[in-house]
Each structure stands twice: as C-alpha cells, then as structure tokens.
Design an enzyme around this catalytic site. Structure first.
Site, PDB file in Angstrom:
ATOM      1  N   CYS A 185       0.840  -1.204   0.000  1.00 16.50           N
ATOM      2  CA  CYS A 185       0.000   0.000   0.000  1.00 16.50           C
ATOM      3  C   CYS A 185       0.872   1.250   0.000  1.00 16.50           C
ATOM      4  O   CYS A 185       1.863   1.329   0.734  1.00 16.50           O
ATOM      5  CB  CYS A 185      -0.918   0.010   1.225  1.00 16.50           C
ATOM      6  SG  CYS A 185      -1.961   1.475   1.358  1.00 16.50           S
ATOM      7  N   GLN A 188     -17.592  -9.833  13.682  1.00 13.66           N
ATOM      8  CA  GLN A 188     -16.251 -10.332  13.424  1.00 13.66           C
ATOM      9  C   GLN A 188     -15.722  -9.596  12.196  1.00 13.66           C
ATOM     10  O   GLN A 188     -16.441  -9.373  11.227  1.00 13.66           O
ATOM     11  CB  GLN A 188     -16.272 -11.843  13.186  1.00 13.66           C
ATOM     12  CG  GLN A 188     -16.727 -12.658  14.384  1.00 13.66           C
ATOM     13  CD  GLN A 188     -15.788 -12.566  15.581  1.00 13.66           C
ATOM     14  OE1 GLN A 188     -14.649 -12.087  15.471  1.00 13.66           O
ATOM     15  NE2 GLN A 188     -16.261 -13.007  16.740  1.00 13.66           N
ATOM     16  N   CYS A 248      -9.944 -11.550  21.425  1.00 12.12           N
ATOM     17  CA  CYS A 248      -9.135 -10.699  20.539  1.00 12.12           C
ATOM     18  C   CYS A 248      -7.918 -10.146  21.281  1.00 12.12           C
ATOM     19  O   CYS A 248      -7.178  -9.326  20.737  1.00 12.12           O
ATOM     20  CB  CYS A 248      -9.970  -9.557  19.977  1.00 12.12           C
ATOM     21  SG  CYS A 248     -10.663  -8.471  21.237  1.00 12.12           S
ATOM     22  N   CYS A 262      -1.852   0.079   9.427  1.00 13.73           N
ATOM     23  CA  CYS A 262      -1.036  -1.133   9.293  1.00 13.73           C
ATOM     24  C   CYS A 262       0.369  -0.900   9.840  1.00 13.73           C
ATOM     25  O   CYS A 262       0.923   0.180   9.692  1.00 13.73           O
ATOM     26  CB  CYS A 262      -0.927  -1.546   7.824  1.00 13.73           C
ATOM     27  SG  CYS A 262      -2.487  -2.053   7.085  1.00 13.73           S
ATOM     28  N   GLU A 311     -26.195 -11.666  26.607  1.00 11.82           N
ATOM     29  CA  GLU A 311     -25.523 -10.441  26.161  1.00 11.82           C
ATOM     30  C   GLU A 311     -26.035  -9.268  26.995  1.00 11.82           C
ATOM     31  O   GLU A 311     -27.209  -9.228  27.362  1.00 11.82           O
ATOM     32  CB  GLU A 311     -25.816 -10.217  24.672  1.00 11.82           C
ATOM     33  CG  GLU A 311     -25.416  -8.869  24.101  1.00 11.82           C
ATOM     34  CD  GLU A 311     -23.926  -8.606  24.198  1.00 11.82           C
ATOM     35  OE1 GLU A 311     -23.565  -7.476  24.573  1.00 11.82           O
ATOM     36  OE2 GLU A 311     -23.114  -9.519  23.910  1.00 11.82           O
ATOM     37  N   CYS A 355       0.019   6.106   7.077  1.00 10.13           N
ATOM     38  CA  CYS A 355      -1.288   5.767   7.654  1.00 10.13           C
ATOM     39  C   CYS A 355      -1.057   4.927   8.909  1.00 10.13           C
ATOM     40  O   CYS A 355      -0.160   4.098   8.959  1.00 10.13           O
ATOM     41  CB  CYS A 355      -2.086   4.976   6.623  1.00 10.13           C
ATOM     42  SG  CYS A 355      -3.363   3.935   7.303  1.00 10.13           S
ATOM     43  N   CYS A 367      -6.623   1.110  -0.010  1.00 18.36           N
ATOM     44  CA  CYS A 367      -6.502   0.355   1.250  1.00 18.36           C
ATOM     45  C   CYS A 367      -6.694  -1.122   0.928  1.00 18.36           C
ATOM     46  O   CYS A 367      -7.812  -1.557   0.647  1.00 18.36           O
ATOM     47  CB  CYS A 367      -7.538   0.816   2.275  1.00 18.36           C
ATOM     48  SG  CYS A 367      -7.413  -0.084   3.850  1.00 18.36           S
TER      49      CYS A 367
END
Length: 421
Positions: free
Chosen positions: A69, A252, A377, A78, A299, A75, A152
């Site tokens: 990229c 996700q 995560c 990443c 939840e 940016c 992107c």
C-alpha cells in the site's frame, strides 16, 4: 513539567520485535522502539527518548518485503506490511505463545489462520477540513494528523469504492472545527453507514444526509445513534441466517475468520446438548451452535440482543434458542446456574471484549461444564482467563490463532477445552 529530550540521529541494531510490532534496539541508555523495522536490521533513526522515527534501512533483513500500500508507514492502520509471510505468521503466533507462557501455560499453539486481502468488512474513517480541502481517511500512528487515503488493501473493495461519495458528503456536513467519524460496514443489503460527531448540526443537514444515502445507495444511514434513513435493513449472514445488525454493533472483522471459528465451535462442542453462548452479541456464533445444540445466548447490550431476536424470526431448522440480557462483568453466570442440579449446560462458549472475562472464567472453573470454547481478541486477557480454567481442572485440546486483523499486531485466538476426568 519536564522537557522532552532533544531528538538525535543514531545508528541502531534491531534486537527483536515488541508485541506491537515495533523493532527494539538495546542501547546503553535503555530500549529504543523503532516502528517498521525487523529483527537483525541496522537502521538510522531519529531518536527521542525511548521512541524513534525510521530514517533509513542500512542493512535490511532477508525477511523484508515491499509494502502493498502506498500509504504504509504514514497511515496508522497497518504496521506489518514489510514482513514476509513466514515471519508475519510466526510473529502473530508468537503473540499467543508468549501470552500463555506469561501465565505459566505451555501448550502447542497451531499455525495462524490468515485472512486474505480485502476481507475486512468494516472500516472506521475520519474526516476533517484542512483549508479548502476535505481529508478523509485514517489517523497516523500516535498522532491526530489525518492521511487522505487513495487505496486500502485491507478493507473490502466496496468500502474503498464508497470513499469518494463519503468524502463528498463529509465536505457538505463537516463543521469548521473538529472531525467526524464514519463507521462503514458491508452487508448483504449494501453499505451501513454510521456518522459520529455531528451533534447539534445534525438537523440542519438532514436533507444532504438523506440525499447522499439515496445517491450512494446506502442500506442505512445513522448519525450519532439516530437513523436518518433506512432504505433496506442491513443484513449479515450468520451461519446461513440473515441478521439485521445494529448500527456500529460488534461483528467479526472478516467473514472467513467467522467461518473458521464456527468450524472450531462444532469440533469443540461436539456431543453437547445444551450450550451457553456468553457475550453473544448479535448472534455471531449463536446461530452456528443452534444447528447442533440447544443454546442460551447471553448479552448485556440491548440493541445486539434485539438484532439476534430479529434474526431468530428468520431462522429455520435450529434447535431451541433462548436469550437473556445480562451484564456478565457484574453478574456472571455462577457455577450453580451452569449446573442447575445436573440439568444445566454441558458446553459453554465465551467471546468477551478485549478486557476478557475473568469473573465468568472463575465461575466456569468451579462448574461441571464438560466442554468450553474460549474466543478472544486479546492474547493477554485470554491467557489470564485460560489460567483460571486450567486451575479449575480443564485441559486444553487445541489453541488456534486467527488473523482477521491483517497487517496489524492484533490476533484473535480460539481455545478448545475439556474438563479432565
């Protein structure tokens, strides 16, 4: 207030990579962190305290490759595009290995399951006015400066195609000062766009907002939580069920990652008759479980549960699915509830936010539940919660890292556990 140390240009040898992907140089003055470098490289960098900005690669690593990229390193999205595939996968896997080792857990960790380019189905853009120009894109790392993006490779192509229209809309509604946030999600019905930060200016821009939604064929447009226009309900496929997602609600990041998790769920909960799906969101994993077991989905967030309930009305062929709104951080499902005098749950899946689920893991550790699938995560909170389960008598069957955060240092991880004899 102490002054920042003056910047100096230094030549540094990168000894290793830190867990966020920065290279670490060991010097007499201490560790110095240099982004976009690799282990073994000799670099020139502008150093200020413990942080440095890369000037030049003097001796590149054989594992260095060209970025994919044009915005890489400016940016802030990443940080790992300069790694070859083998090093990249090793780095992600090692994140999980190190987190488990920090809790005294030694267990095989499988190879990383990597998602492809263009697989990210949600992007969060920022927009701001700079003189007579509208900047629309991502913030640079550790900065408020905005990079006006032209490409992107991480996000779905339809998200990138929408940028010109979104930039035009931003120019029409942006205040003189401050910025707006655009959360854009790909759905089966088209793009779901949520704008944040317009505040009291929302009403006077109602016409521009509505027209932009129609012109760009958005499924839905919301501003600061209020639906401006819904042309079609934004639907996501969750294990074959079309679920109308709440604006900006949890999903996700990549569909391929969600499918991998579903396969692991089926394996880890094989033979289970009644499963508790904790931190279920809008049903990301609930509908998969419902294909083979009765499931109780829990939840704390009301809009997510509402979306799940709407999805259930569309679903066919599932086992019994019940739902419960409950703050599992403050009021976890306790061991007695999980057992229910021997008639409770024989399987549990939990997929909490980044902070993890310590209180719930402690209750699970005291329960007779036979099989658990843990999803996270955050390798750090994951390892902490797994430690509780191991101390409670569970055994790890598999640990699988899943990379749905392409070119970032983040990694998802799934563990299959069973209660020992």
């Amino acid at each position: 207030m102490s002054k920042k140390p003056e910047a100096t240009v230094e030549t540094l040898r990168i000894a290793r990579l830190a867990h966020k992907g920065d290279g670490v140089a060991e010097t007499d003055a201490g560790q110095i962190f240099v982004p976009y470098t690799l282990e073994g490289e000799l670099v020139s960098a502008q150093v200020q305290g413990a942080r440095a900005e890369l000037n030049e690669i003097i001796e590149p690593s054989p594992h260095r490759i060209a970025s994919v990229c044009k915005h890489f390193s400016t940016c802030g999205g990443c940080s790992l595009q300069h790694m070859d595939e083998a090093s990249y996968k090793d780095f992600k896997r090692q994140q999980v290995v190190d987190a488990l080792a920090s809790r005294g857990i030694e267990t095989p960790v499988e190879d990383v399951v990597v998602c492809g380019k263009g697989s990210r189905r949600r992007a969060v853009f920022a927009a701001v006015k700079a003189s007579h120009k509208v900047l629309f894109g991502y913030h640079t790392a550790k900065s408020n400066r905005l990079v006006d993006i032209e490409e992107c490779p991480v996000i779905a192509p339809e998200l990138m195609k929408a940028v010109p229209g979104l930039r035009k809309l931003a120019g029409e509604i942006l205040p003189r000062k401050g910025e707006l946030k655009f959360t854009v999600t790909t759905t089966q019905s088209g793009l779901d766009v949520a704008i944040g930060g317009l505040g009291k200016n929302k009403d006077k821009h109602y016409l521009e907002l509505s027209q932009a939604a129609v012109e760009n064929n958005f499924a839905r447009l919301t501003v600061d939580g209020e639906t401006i226009i819904e042309i079609r309900p934004p639907l996501l496929d969750m294990s074959g069920v079309a679920v109308p997602i709440p604006s900006g609600g949890f999903i996700q990041a990549a569909l391929s990652a969600e499918k991998t998790m579903g396969d692991l769920l089926s394996e880890g909960l094989s033979g289970c008759k009644r499963v508790a799906d904790l931190f279920c969101g809008a049903g990301t994993l609930t509908f998969k479980i419902g294909q083979f077991a009765n499931v109780h989905a829990v939840e704390g967030e009301a809009t997510s549960l509402k979306a799940l309930d709407l999805g259930l009305r569309r679903a066919k062929g599932l086992k019994k699915v019940t739902t419960e709104r409950r703050d599992l951080f403050r009021r976890p499902i306790v061991a007695k509830e999980l057992d229910n005098f021997g008639k409770g749950f024989d399987g549990v899946v939990f997929d909490p936010p980044r902070a993890g689920a310590l209180a719930q893991a402690q209750e699970l550790a005291k329960s007779p539940v036979k099989k658990i699938v843990a999803v996270s995560c955050s390798p750090a909170s994951f390892a902490r919660d797994i430690r509780e389960l191991l101390d409670g008598g569970y055994q790890i069957k598999r640990v699988v890292p899943i990379d749905q955060f392409l070119y970032s240092p983040h990694v998802e991880v799934v563990a299959l556990l069973e209660r020992g004899a």
